[in-house]
Motif scaffolding. Structure first.
Motif, PDB file in Angstrom:
ATOM      1  N   ARG A  72      -2.736  -1.899   6.254  1.00 16.60           N
ATOM      2  CA  ARG A  72      -3.437  -2.594   7.345  1.00 16.60           C
ATOM      3  C   ARG A  72      -2.766  -2.338   8.701  1.00 16.60           C
ATOM      4  O   ARG A  72      -3.436  -2.052   9.686  1.00 16.60           O
ATOM      5  CB  ARG A  72      -3.454  -4.090   7.029  1.00 16.60           C
ATOM      6  CG  ARG A  72      -4.333  -4.921   7.947  1.00 16.60           C
ATOM      7  CD  ARG A  72      -4.281  -6.379   7.536  1.00 16.60           C
ATOM      8  NE  ARG A  72      -4.953  -7.245   8.478  1.00 16.60           N
ATOM      9  CZ  ARG A  72      -4.697  -8.529   8.613  1.00 16.60           C
ATOM     10  NH1 ARG A  72      -3.760  -9.088   7.865  1.00 16.60           N
ATOM     11  NH2 ARG A  72      -5.359  -9.273   9.476  1.00 16.60           N
ATOM     12  N   LYS A 115      -3.484   1.132  10.104  1.00 16.08           N
ATOM     13  CA  LYS A 115      -4.752   1.328  10.817  1.00 16.08           C
ATOM     14  C   LYS A 115      -4.593   0.984  12.298  1.00 16.08           C
ATOM     15  O   LYS A 115      -5.136   1.667  13.174  1.00 16.08           O
ATOM     16  CB  LYS A 115      -5.853   0.462  10.185  1.00 16.08           C
ATOM     17  CG  LYS A 115      -6.244   0.920   8.784  1.00 16.08           C
ATOM     18  CD  LYS A 115      -7.304   0.021   8.178  1.00 16.08           C
ATOM     19  CE  LYS A 115      -7.653   0.453   6.769  1.00 16.08           C
ATOM     20  NZ  LYS A 115      -8.653  -0.434   6.133  1.00 16.08           N
ATOM     21  N   GLU A 116      -3.841  -0.083  12.578  1.00 13.36           N
ATOM     22  CA  GLU A 116      -3.569  -0.445  13.969  1.00 13.36           C
ATOM     23  C   GLU A 116      -2.734   0.641  14.647  1.00 13.36           C
ATOM     24  O   GLU A 116      -2.975   0.988  15.810  1.00 13.36           O
ATOM     25  CB  GLU A 116      -2.819  -1.783  14.035  1.00 13.36           C
ATOM     26  CG  GLU A 116      -3.617  -2.981  13.576  1.00 13.36           C
ATOM     27  CD  GLU A 116      -4.768  -3.317  14.517  1.00 13.36           C
ATOM     28  OE1 GLU A 116      -4.643  -3.060  15.727  1.00 13.36           O
ATOM     29  OE2 GLU A 116      -5.789  -3.828  14.021  1.00 13.36           O
ATOM     30  N   PHE A 143      -1.465  -9.473  13.998  1.00 14.75           N
ATOM     31  CA  PHE A 143      -2.166 -10.236  12.967  1.00 14.75           C
ATOM     32  C   PHE A 143      -1.746 -11.703  12.996  1.00 14.75           C
ATOM     33  O   PHE A 143      -2.504 -12.585  12.616  1.00 14.75           O
ATOM     34  CB  PHE A 143      -1.878  -9.672  11.572  1.00 14.75           C
ATOM     35  CG  PHE A 143      -2.262  -8.231  11.395  1.00 14.75           C
ATOM     36  CD1 PHE A 143      -3.324  -7.677  12.080  1.00 14.75           C
ATOM     37  CD2 PHE A 143      -1.553  -7.414  10.523  1.00 14.75           C
ATOM     38  CE1 PHE A 143      -3.686  -6.345  11.919  1.00 14.75           C
ATOM     39  CE2 PHE A 143      -1.893  -6.082  10.343  1.00 14.75           C
ATOM     40  CZ  PHE A 143      -2.971  -5.548  11.050  1.00 14.75           C
ATOM     41  N   THR A 172       0.831  -1.212   0.000  1.00 18.47           N
ATOM     42  CA  THR A 172       0.000   0.000   0.000  1.00 18.47           C
ATOM     43  C   THR A 172       0.862   1.256   0.000  1.00 18.47           C
ATOM     44  O   THR A 172       0.628   2.203  -0.761  1.00 18.47           O
ATOM     45  CB  THR A 172      -0.927   0.014   1.230  1.00 18.47           C
ATOM     46  OG1 THR A 172      -1.752  -1.151   1.215  1.00 18.47           O
ATOM     47  CG2 THR A 172      -1.804   1.261   1.234  1.00 18.47           C
TER      48      THR A 172
END
Length: 218
Positions: free
Chosen positions: A55, A58-59, A191, A44
């Motif tokens: 991802r 965001k965390e 994750f 990304t």
């Protein structure tokens, strides 16, 4: 704060022979509340040029919100500025066929050295009272190979950091200056290992208290 273009050009040249792609600049103010040092950009990030926007980002933003901070309050960077990748296979959802694709991987020692002058410049020129390392890569790049995030997370390290005196040096040297480093887990770690989540929360509580006690919020 933005690194000089000559330094970015040098970094791109030094890492061109490694299996990496893209280049992402560090982002944030000259005098942030915290300097965050991650591992390397992912898929990304190399497409939008924004560090920690995928991802894991965001965390990280949730962690900053818990600390009472926003992206604008911190300087975000990483040990390596290009995405290290490896080839793997994934089943295509529509056709069911196996297709080749690139996956993220941890940067190598050589890749970290290739971009070491960039992080060295940022550490020197970003006036951050605290450096928060996210995961082992950022921690070991600055504090030394003997440090492991599982052993020192949530602790305040006061020590010199590693740097390359010359871009062509093979060995790191230690700064004369002492820096304060707060190691914690990489946001993406949860994750793959949910047991880390509680440890990360405890680290954030300690960091929030440290920020409040020092009056670091803007």
């Amino acid at each position: 704060m933005r690194i000089p273009e000559s330094l970015a050009k040098q970094g791109k040249e030094r890492i061109k022979d490694y299996p990496v792609e893209g280049f992402v600049y560090g982002e944030g103010p000259d005098t942030p509340v915290l300097m965050l040092v991650g591992e390397a950009p992912g898929e990304t990030e190399i497409h939008n040029g924004i560090p920690f926007s995928g991802r894991a980002g965001k965390e990280l933003m949730q962690s900053l919100e818990f600390l009472g901070l926003t992206r604008d309050d911190v300087y975000i960077t990483s040990a390596v500025r290009s995405r290290p990748y490896k080839w793997g296979q994934k089943k295509d959802r529509s056709s069911g066929e196996m297709i080749d694709r690139k996956y993220n991987r941890a940067p190598t020692a050589g890749e970290m050295k290739a971009h070491a002058p960039i992080l060295d410049y940022e550490v020197k020129h970003v006036n951050a009272p605290l450096i928060v390392t996210l995961g082992n890569i950022g921690l070991q790049r600055l504090a030394g190979k003997d440090k492991k995030v599982t052993q020192v997370h949530g602790q305040l390290l006061k020590q010199p950091v590693q740097f390359l005196e010359s871009p062509d040096d093979r060995q790191y040297k230690w700064t004369e200056e002492t820096y304060e480093i707060f190691p914690t887990f990489h946001p993406a770690a949860i994750f793959y290992n949910r047991s880390i989540e509680e440890k990360l929360k405890e680290d954030l509580k300690k960091l929030k208290k440290m920020i409040a006690e020092r009056g670091l919020k803007k």
